[in-house]
Design a protein around this motif. Structure first.
Motif, PDB file in Angstrom:
ATOM      1  N   UNK A  59      34.750 -16.275   6.193  1.00  0.00           N
ATOM      2  CA  UNK A  59      35.846 -17.052   6.804  1.00  0.00           C
ATOM      3  C   UNK A  59      37.037 -16.198   7.222  1.00  0.00           C
ATOM      4  N   UNK A  60      37.594 -15.318   6.361  1.00  0.00           N
ATOM      5  CA  UNK A  60      38.739 -14.521   6.834  1.00  0.00           C
ATOM      6  C   UNK A  60      38.365 -13.520   7.929  1.00  0.00           C
ATOM      7  N   UNK A  61      37.136 -13.036   7.909  1.00  0.00           N
ATOM      8  CA  UNK A  61      36.684 -12.130   8.968  1.00  0.00           C
ATOM      9  C   UNK A  61      36.651 -12.878  10.298  1.00  0.00           C
ATOM     10  N   UNK A  62      36.087 -14.080  10.286  1.00  0.00           N
ATOM     11  CA  UNK A  62      36.034 -14.894  11.505  1.00  0.00           C
ATOM     12  C   UNK A  62      37.431 -15.264  11.988  1.00  0.00           C
ATOM     13  N   UNK A  63      38.319 -15.606  11.061  1.00  0.00           N
ATOM     14  CA  UNK A  63      39.691 -15.965  11.439  1.00  0.00           C
ATOM     15  C   UNK A  63      40.394 -14.784  12.094  1.00  0.00           C
ATOM     16  N   UNK A  64      40.210 -13.587  11.539  1.00  0.00           N
ATOM     17  CA  UNK A  64      40.852 -12.393  12.108  1.00  0.00           C
ATOM     18  C   UNK A  64      40.297 -12.105  13.504  1.00  0.00           C
ATOM     19  N   UNK A  65      38.979 -12.184  13.652  1.00  0.00           N
ATOM     20  CA  UNK A  65      38.380 -11.911  14.953  1.00  0.00           C
ATOM     21  C   UNK A  65      38.762 -12.973  15.984  1.00  0.00           C
ATOM     22  N   UNK A  66      38.772 -14.227  15.586  1.00  0.00           N
ATOM     23  CA  UNK A  66      39.118 -15.314  16.510  1.00  0.00           C
ATOM     24  C   UNK A  66      40.560 -15.199  16.994  1.00  0.00           C
ATOM     25  N   UNK A  67      41.400 -14.528  16.221  1.00  0.00           N
ATOM     26  CA  UNK A  67      42.798 -14.353  16.611  1.00  0.00           C
ATOM     27  C   UNK A  67      42.976 -13.276  17.683  1.00  0.00           C
ATOM     28  N   UNK A  68      41.951 -12.476  17.914  1.00  0.00           N
ATOM     29  CA  UNK A  68      42.046 -11.422  18.927  1.00  0.00           C
ATOM     30  C   UNK A  68      42.012 -12.045  20.326  1.00  0.00           C
ATOM     31  N   UNK A  69      42.821 -11.495  21.246  1.00  0.00           N
ATOM     32  CA  UNK A  69      42.903 -12.060  22.597  1.00  0.00           C
ATOM     33  C   UNK A  69      41.557 -12.180  23.323  1.00  0.00           C
ATOM     34  N   UNK A  70      40.655 -11.260  23.100  1.00  0.00           N
ATOM     35  CA  UNK A  70      39.375 -11.319  23.816  1.00  0.00           C
ATOM     36  C   UNK A  70      38.520 -12.509  23.394  1.00  0.00           C
ATOM     37  N   UNK A  71      38.804 -13.081  22.221  1.00  0.00           N
ATOM     38  CA  UNK A  71      38.060 -14.251  21.747  1.00  0.00           C
ATOM     39  C   UNK A  71      38.880 -15.532  21.864  1.00  0.00           C
ATOM     40  N   UNK A  72      39.893 -15.518  22.730  1.00  0.00           N
ATOM     41  CA  UNK A  72      40.800 -16.670  22.844  1.00  0.00           C
ATOM     42  C   UNK A  72      40.098 -17.955  23.264  1.00  0.00           C
TER      43      UNK A  72
END
Length: 128
Positions: A59-72
């Protein structure tokens, strides 16, 4: 039937066209999933259970990645392993901690039990 489709599109349009909030995970709903696929959105289906230690690590890994602009534009649907057996059968997901990536309607990859951030990031990149 056509009338229902227009009504569904009108209801879901604000949800799917609104900018995704970073790290936001939404519960799996078949209609929203189908609409996201039809719109060609990048999608991640996360099969999790509250008792699963691997899921808690993901969950925290996904949250961090989802916060990146490329995954907006990424839409993350959460499927509860304990209560959504219908969805698990539909997606052929047999275990909690399963991540399934889609680019529109096409499945682009899946992993089970993965906790390495680089591998999860690679799976998310397949949705773009």
């Amino acid at each position: 039937m056509l009338r229902r489709s227009f009504l569904l599109a009108a209801i879901l349009a604000p949800i799917l066209t609104a900018p995704a909030r970073a790290g936001e995970v939404v519960p799996f709903e078949a209609e929203a999933f189908a609409a996201a696929q039809a719109a060609g959105r990048p999608i991640l289906v996360e099969v999790s259970a509250p008792w699963c230690p691997i899921c808690k690590t993901q969950k925290p890994i996904l949250a961090r990645l989802a916060a990146e602009p490329r995954f907006k534009d990424l839409v993350i649907f959460d499927v509860d392993f304990d209560s959504r057996k219908d969805v698990l059968r539909r997606l052929d997901a047999r275990m909690q901690s399963t991540l399934i990536a889609f680019k529109g309607a096409a499945e682009t990859g899946r992993s089970v039990g993965e906790t390495q951030p680089e591998w999860i990031e690679g799976l998310l990149e397949k949705t773009l």
